[in-house]
Motif scaffolding. Structure first.
Motif, short mmCIF file in Angstrom:
data_model
loop_
_atom_site.label_atom_id
_atom_site.label_comp_id
_atom_site.label_asym_id
_atom_site.label_seq_id
_atom_site.Cartn_x
_atom_site.Cartn_y
_atom_site.Cartn_z
N PRO A 1 0.84 -1.20 0.00
CA PRO A 1 0.00 0.00 0.00
C PRO A 1 0.88 1.25 0.00
CG PRO A 1 0.01 -1.01 2.16
CD PRO A 1 0.80 -1.92 1.27
N ILE A 2 0.53 2.20 -0.86
CA ILE A 2 1.31 3.43 -0.91
C ILE A 2 0.40 4.59 -0.54
CG2 ILE A 2 2.89 2.59 -2.67
CD1 ILE A 2 1.37 4.44 -4.63
N ARG A 3 1.03 5.62 -0.09
CA ARG A 3 0.30 6.84 0.24
C ARG A 3 0.91 7.96 -0.59
NH1 ARG A 3 -0.13 11.01 4.22
NH2 ARG A 3 -2.33 11.39 4.55
N LEU A 4 0.07 8.55 -1.43
CA LEU A 4 0.58 9.63 -2.27
C LEU A 4 0.79 10.88 -1.43
CD1 LEU A 4 -1.63 9.26 -5.45
CD2 LEU A 4 0.71 8.54 -5.13
N GLY A 5 1.85 11.51 -1.68
CA GLY A 5 2.17 12.75 -0.98
C GLY A 5 3.25 13.45 -1.77
N GLY A 6 3.87 14.36 -1.17
CA GLY A 6 4.95 15.04 -1.86
C GLY A 6 4.69 16.52 -1.95
N PRO A 7 5.47 17.17 -2.78
CA PRO A 7 5.38 18.63 -2.84
C PRO A 7 4.09 19.15 -3.46
CG PRO A 7 6.90 17.83 -4.50
CD PRO A 7 6.50 16.64 -3.66
N GLY A 8 3.42 18.36 -4.27
CA GLY A 8 2.19 18.84 -4.91
C GLY A 8 2.49 19.74 -6.09
N CYS A 9 1.46 20.38 -6.58
CA CYS A 9 1.57 21.22 -7.77
C CYS A 9 2.20 22.57 -7.42
CB CYS A 9 0.18 21.42 -8.38
SG CYS A 9 0.19 22.45 -9.85
N VAL A 10 3.27 22.90 -8.10
CA VAL A 10 3.97 24.16 -7.86
C VAL A 10 3.09 25.35 -8.28
CG1 VAL A 10 5.99 25.53 -8.49
CG2 VAL A 10 6.21 23.07 -8.14
N LEU A 11 2.39 25.22 -9.41
CA LEU A 11 1.52 26.31 -9.87
C LEU A 11 0.41 26.57 -8.86
CD1 LEU A 11 0.87 28.29 -12.18
CD2 LEU A 11 -0.62 26.54 -13.14
N PHE A 12 -0.16 25.50 -8.31
CA PHE A 12 -1.22 25.67 -7.32
C PHE A 12 -0.69 26.33 -6.06
CE2 PHE A 12 -3.95 24.22 -3.82
CZ PHE A 12 -5.16 24.69 -4.27
N ARG A 13 0.49 25.94 -5.65
CA ARG A 13 1.08 26.51 -4.43
C ARG A 13 1.36 28.01 -4.58
NH1 ARG A 13 6.33 24.15 -3.27
NH2 ARG A 13 5.23 22.23 -3.67
N PHE A 14 1.84 28.44 -5.76
CA PHE A 14 2.22 29.84 -5.92
C PHE A 14 1.12 30.72 -6.52
CE2 PHE A 14 6.50 27.84 -5.90
CZ PHE A 14 6.95 28.44 -4.74
N ALA A 15 0.28 30.18 -7.40
CA ALA A 15 -0.72 31.01 -8.07
C ALA A 15 -2.15 30.73 -7.61
CB ALA A 15 -0.63 30.81 -9.59
N GLY A 16 -2.35 29.61 -6.93
CA GLY A 16 -3.68 29.30 -6.43
C GLY A 16 -4.63 28.71 -7.47
N VAL A 17 -4.09 28.30 -8.63
CA VAL A 17 -4.89 27.63 -9.65
C VAL A 17 -4.20 26.32 -10.02
CG1 VAL A 17 -5.90 29.73 -10.63
CG2 VAL A 17 -3.77 28.85 -11.55
N TYR A 18 -4.99 25.39 -10.52
CA TYR A 18 -4.45 24.10 -10.93
C TYR A 18 -3.76 24.19 -12.28
CZ TYR A 18 -7.32 21.94 -7.28
OH TYR A 18 -7.88 21.58 -6.09
N CYS A 19 -2.75 23.36 -12.47
CA CYS A 19 -2.09 23.27 -13.78
C CYS A 19 -2.85 22.24 -14.63
CB CYS A 19 -0.63 22.87 -13.61
SG CYS A 19 -0.36 21.15 -13.16
#
Length: 140
Positions: free
Chosen positions: A34-52
């Motif tokens: 079993p894996i758990r997804l995680g990590g830094p996530g979307c850089v665009l979402f983190r800085f601009a607040g919209v999804y790439c």
């Protein structure tokens, strides 16, 4: 004389088998570990607040591998489109190769596959950002 198109088709077909083996190994791996997804996530979402345009692709890929195509379709419709096209390609070309060319049903590459993929990406990107910015509904 060597037929370049035939060599190209055979090469794509063999690469397809390698990819299929990796996908099957991934399915077995996901069933055992079993894996758990995680990590830094979307850089665009983190800085601009919209999804790439690619947001949700990883979750869609893992959902498809785990046997949940509708969840995969929700997270990113390009993944099921690509996987279904890939499986159709492999099945039809396997039948053609096993029949030694008597059954000419193997699909060929066409540019319109890429245009459909581009349209799917753009529609998905607009959809997830409309839901985020107007309705405040996050993707996951």
């Amino acid at each position: 004389m060597i037929n370049r198109k035939a060599v190209e088709r055979k090469t794509f077909y063999m690469i397809g088998w390698v990819v299929l083996c990796f996908l099957l190994a991934g399915v077995v791996f996901l069933q055992v570990v079993p894996i758990r997804l995680g990590g830094p996530g979307c850089v665009l979402f983190r800085f601009a607040g919209v999804y790439c345009p690619g947001c949700g692709g990883t979750r869609a890929f893992f959902a498809f591998l785990m046997g949940h195509p509708l969840i995969s379709l929700y997270f990113h419709p390009l993944v099921p489109y690509t996987m279904i096209l890939f499986l159709w390609y492999m099945t039809s070309n396997s039948i053609e190769y096993l029949s030694k060319g008597r059954m000419k049903i193997g699909i060929r590459f066409h540019n319109w596959y890429l245009y459909v993929a581009l349209a799917i990406i753009m529609i998905h990107w607009i959809r997830i950002n409309v839901f985020l910015l107007i309705f405040h509904v996050p993707l996951g």
